[in-house]
Design an enzyme around this catalytic site. Structure first.
Site, PDB file in Angstrom:
ATOM      1  N   LEU A 195       0.813  -1.210   0.000  1.00 17.54           N
ATOM      2  CA  LEU A 195       0.000   0.000   0.000  1.00 17.54           C
ATOM      3  C   LEU A 195       0.849   1.263   0.000  1.00 17.54           C
ATOM      4  O   LEU A 195       0.579   2.199  -0.762  1.00 17.54           O
ATOM      5  CB  LEU A 195      -0.920  -0.002   1.226  1.00 17.54           C
ATOM      6  CG  LEU A 195      -2.119  -0.957   1.157  1.00 17.54           C
ATOM      7  CD1 LEU A 195      -2.695  -1.169   2.553  1.00 17.54           C
ATOM      8  CD2 LEU A 195      -3.187  -0.430   0.217  1.00 17.54           C
ATOM      9  N   SER A 212      13.566   4.031  11.288  1.00 15.24           N
ATOM     10  CA  SER A 212      12.461   3.252  11.843  1.00 15.24           C
ATOM     11  C   SER A 212      11.480   4.143  12.601  1.00 15.24           C
ATOM     12  O   SER A 212      11.881   4.938  13.458  1.00 15.24           O
ATOM     13  CB  SER A 212      12.997   2.178  12.792  1.00 15.24           C
ATOM     14  OG  SER A 212      11.924   1.544  13.467  1.00 15.24           O
ATOM     15  N   VAL A 213      10.191   3.966  12.314  1.00 14.41           N
ATOM     16  CA  VAL A 213       9.165   4.716  13.040  1.00 14.41           C
ATOM     17  C   VAL A 213       9.050   4.247  14.485  1.00 14.41           C
ATOM     18  O   VAL A 213       8.391   4.896  15.300  1.00 14.41           O
ATOM     19  CB  VAL A 213       7.786   4.584  12.365  1.00 14.41           C
ATOM     20  CG1 VAL A 213       7.810   5.130  10.950  1.00 14.41           C
ATOM     21  CG2 VAL A 213       7.296   3.126  12.386  1.00 14.41           C
ATOM     22  N   ASN A 237       1.855   4.566   7.193  1.00 10.59           N
ATOM     23  CA  ASN A 237       1.381   3.288   6.694  1.00 10.59           C
ATOM     24  C   ASN A 237       2.213   2.105   7.205  1.00 10.59           C
ATOM     25  O   ASN A 237       1.800   0.957   7.072  1.00 10.59           O
ATOM     26  CB  ASN A 237       1.415   3.325   5.153  1.00 10.59           C
ATOM     27  CG  ASN A 237       1.195   1.974   4.523  1.00 10.59           C
ATOM     28  OD1 ASN A 237       0.075   1.478   4.479  1.00 10.59           O
ATOM     29  ND2 ASN A 237       2.272   1.369   4.028  1.00 10.59           N
ATOM     30  N   TYR A 274      -2.233  -6.067  17.294  1.00 12.44           N
ATOM     31  CA  TYR A 274      -2.589  -5.320  16.086  1.00 12.44           C
ATOM     32  C   TYR A 274      -3.916  -4.578  16.280  1.00 12.44           C
ATOM     33  O   TYR A 274      -4.050  -3.399  15.942  1.00 12.44           O
ATOM     34  CB  TYR A 274      -2.679  -6.299  14.922  1.00 12.44           C
ATOM     35  CG  TYR A 274      -2.880  -5.694  13.563  1.00 12.44           C
ATOM     36  CD1 TYR A 274      -1.811  -5.184  12.834  1.00 12.44           C
ATOM     37  CD2 TYR A 274      -4.144  -5.666  12.977  1.00 12.44           C
ATOM     38  CE1 TYR A 274      -1.993  -4.654  11.567  1.00 12.44           C
ATOM     39  CE2 TYR A 274      -4.339  -5.142  11.717  1.00 12.44           C
ATOM     40  CZ  TYR A 274      -3.261  -4.641  11.010  1.00 12.44           C
ATOM     41  OH  TYR A 274      -3.460  -4.116   9.761  1.00 12.44           O
ATOM     42  N   ALA A 304      -5.375  -3.635  19.093  1.00 11.60           N
ATOM     43  CA  ALA A 304      -5.229  -2.550  20.062  1.00 11.60           C
ATOM     44  C   ALA A 304      -4.522  -1.348  19.439  1.00 11.60           C
ATOM     45  O   ALA A 304      -4.914  -0.193  19.649  1.00 11.60           O
ATOM     46  CB  ALA A 304      -4.450  -3.042  21.282  1.00 11.60           C
ATOM     47  N   ALA A 305      -3.471  -1.619  18.661  1.00  9.82           N
ATOM     48  CA  ALA A 305      -2.720  -0.535  18.021  1.00  9.82           C
ATOM     49  C   ALA A 305      -3.588   0.213  17.021  1.00  9.82           C
ATOM     50  O   ALA A 305      -3.594   1.450  16.982  1.00  9.82           O
ATOM     51  CB  ALA A 305      -1.480  -1.087  17.330  1.00  9.82           C
ATOM     52  N   LYS A 306      -4.337  -0.534  16.214  1.00  6.49           N
ATOM     53  CA  LYS A 306      -5.140   0.095  15.176  1.00  6.49           C
ATOM     54  C   LYS A 306      -6.329   0.857  15.747  1.00  6.49           C
ATOM     55  O   LYS A 306      -6.775   1.853  15.162  1.00  6.49           O
ATOM     56  CB  LYS A 306      -5.610  -0.963  14.176  1.00  6.49           C
ATOM     57  CG  LYS A 306      -4.489  -1.504  13.290  1.00  6.49           C
ATOM     58  CD  LYS A 306      -3.719  -0.381  12.596  1.00  6.49           C
ATOM     59  CE  LYS A 306      -2.830  -0.889  11.482  1.00  6.49           C
ATOM     60  NZ  LYS A 306      -2.029   0.192  10.870  1.00  6.49           N
ATOM     61  N   ARG A 364       1.694  -8.172   1.534  1.00  7.88           N
ATOM     62  CA  ARG A 364       2.457  -9.143   2.347  1.00  7.88           C
ATOM     63  C   ARG A 364       1.686  -9.573   3.584  1.00  7.88           C
ATOM     64  O   ARG A 364       1.861 -10.688   4.078  1.00  7.88           O
ATOM     65  CB  ARG A 364       3.786  -8.521   2.789  1.00  7.88           C
ATOM     66  CG  ARG A 364       4.867  -8.501   1.744  1.00  7.88           C
ATOM     67  CD  ARG A 364       6.223  -8.293   2.415  1.00  7.88           C
ATOM     68  NE  ARG A 364       6.241  -7.141   3.289  1.00  7.88           N
ATOM     69  CZ  ARG A 364       7.191  -6.896   4.200  1.00  7.88           C
ATOM     70  NH1 ARG A 364       8.187  -7.747   4.364  1.00  7.88           N
ATOM     71  NH2 ARG A 364       7.150  -5.810   4.957  1.00  7.88           N
TER      72      ARG A 364
END
Length: 312
Positions: free
Chosen positions: A25, A79-80, A106, A171, A173-175, A206
């Site tokens: 994306l 790295s973010v 992203n 994932y 919880a983060a989103k 991926r």
């Protein structure tokens, strides 16, 4: 239908930073913005799906593709997952192009495990990239944008953040947290013409590894990119909203409340007895984030209390 004579939406003179832009994306977002005139910082660590390892190749390949097509771009392998990395990504835009107008966060990773077996390491590793990663880039970008009086922030959530899914508590919880962060940025950025919205994308990338996608309809990243592009454009007319883009469908997700039930006092038994009315969705109430959904929610609840008092 949109008229074929509608002017092309372009990004001439704009500078964008896209995290996780080496593949999938993010790559599609970077290519679209660049094809419409934006100068792009293509950020990607180049690691595995779990976040392990590093490779400067994917980001550099996208940069070369943009340049070959006549655009302008630079690569960033920061790295973010760390504050220093997030700042380095924003600094790459400022140092190379002197400004930053657009940030699309992203970057992501996946570490699956059932909730009862998920390790703290795997929980933190996913939050570090998705949620803390968003803060690490939004914070320096937001400061620059509000000072400049313009900005477009696009953060990435997921149907896993909206509705949950098996084996991805980290994932999900983060989103979900991304939505809260976006709401605050939208509120605080409104006076400075800085919008912040969330995209909920669905595409075969991926992250679909291991899934049976044989029965899926076309779900390329190219079906998602136009929605992200519009949210990043100066004509974007919304802020504090959530747009879904999956398999050619674009929709708005939003938080609604039932009208609810007010009583001057409650017992547990009364809550149980009123549950059907409490959950009745026939009369929904929606409080837009901007200009002040937080206060509107409180005002509405207080209003119900006041009506009950006046009736008494």
């Amino acid at each position: 239908m949109v008229s074929s004579s509608a002017p092309e939406l372009r990004f001439d003179g704009r500078v964008a930073a896209v995290t996780g832009a080496g593949r999938g994306l993010g790559r599609e977002y970077a290519l679209l913005l660049a094809s419409r005139g934006a100068k792009v910082v293509v950020n990607d660590v180049g690691g595995s799906l779990t976040g392990a390892g590093a490779d400067t190749g994917p980001a550099q390949e996208v940069v070369e593709e943009i340049i070959l097509a006549g655009g302008e771009a630079v690569a960033s392998s920061a790295s973010v997952a760390t504050p220093e990395g997030g700042k380095a990504i924003i600094d790459a835009a400022l140092e190379n192009y002197g400004r930053l107008d657009i940030l699309i966060h992203n970057a992501g990773n996946v570490r699956r495990a059932p909730l009862a077996q998920m390790s703290y390491e795997d929980f933190d590793a996913v939050l570090d990239v998705h949620l803390r990663g968003a803060f690490h880039v939004v914070r320096p970008a937001f400061a620059h944008m509000t000072q400049a009086g313009y900005g477009r922030l696009v953060l990435t959530s997921s149907i896993g953040g909206l509705y949950g899914n098996h084996d991805v508590a980290n994932y999900g919880a983060a989103k979900a947290g991304i939505i809260g962060l976006s709401n605050v940025a939208a509120l605080e950025g409104a006076a400075a013409n800085v919008t912040c919205n969330v995209i909920v994308p669905g595409a075969v990338t991926r992250m679909a590894e291991g899934l049976d996608t044989s029965a899926y309809p076309p779900m390329g990243a190219d079906l998602v990119a136009p929605t992200a592009g519009w949210l990043a454009h100066e004509t974007c007319s919304v802020t504090g909203e959530i747009l879904i883009a999956i398999a050619g469908r674009v929709a708005r997700a939003y938080i609604a409340e039932t009208q609810g039930v007010h009583r001057p006092s409650w017992t547990m038994e009364e809550v149980a007895a009123e549950m059907a009315a409490i959950r009745d969705t026939a009369e929904q109430v929606v409080f837009p984030v901007v200009p002040d959904g937080h206060t509107d929610h409180i005002r509405y609840s207080f209003g119900m209390a006041a009506q009950t008092v006046s009736h008494d």
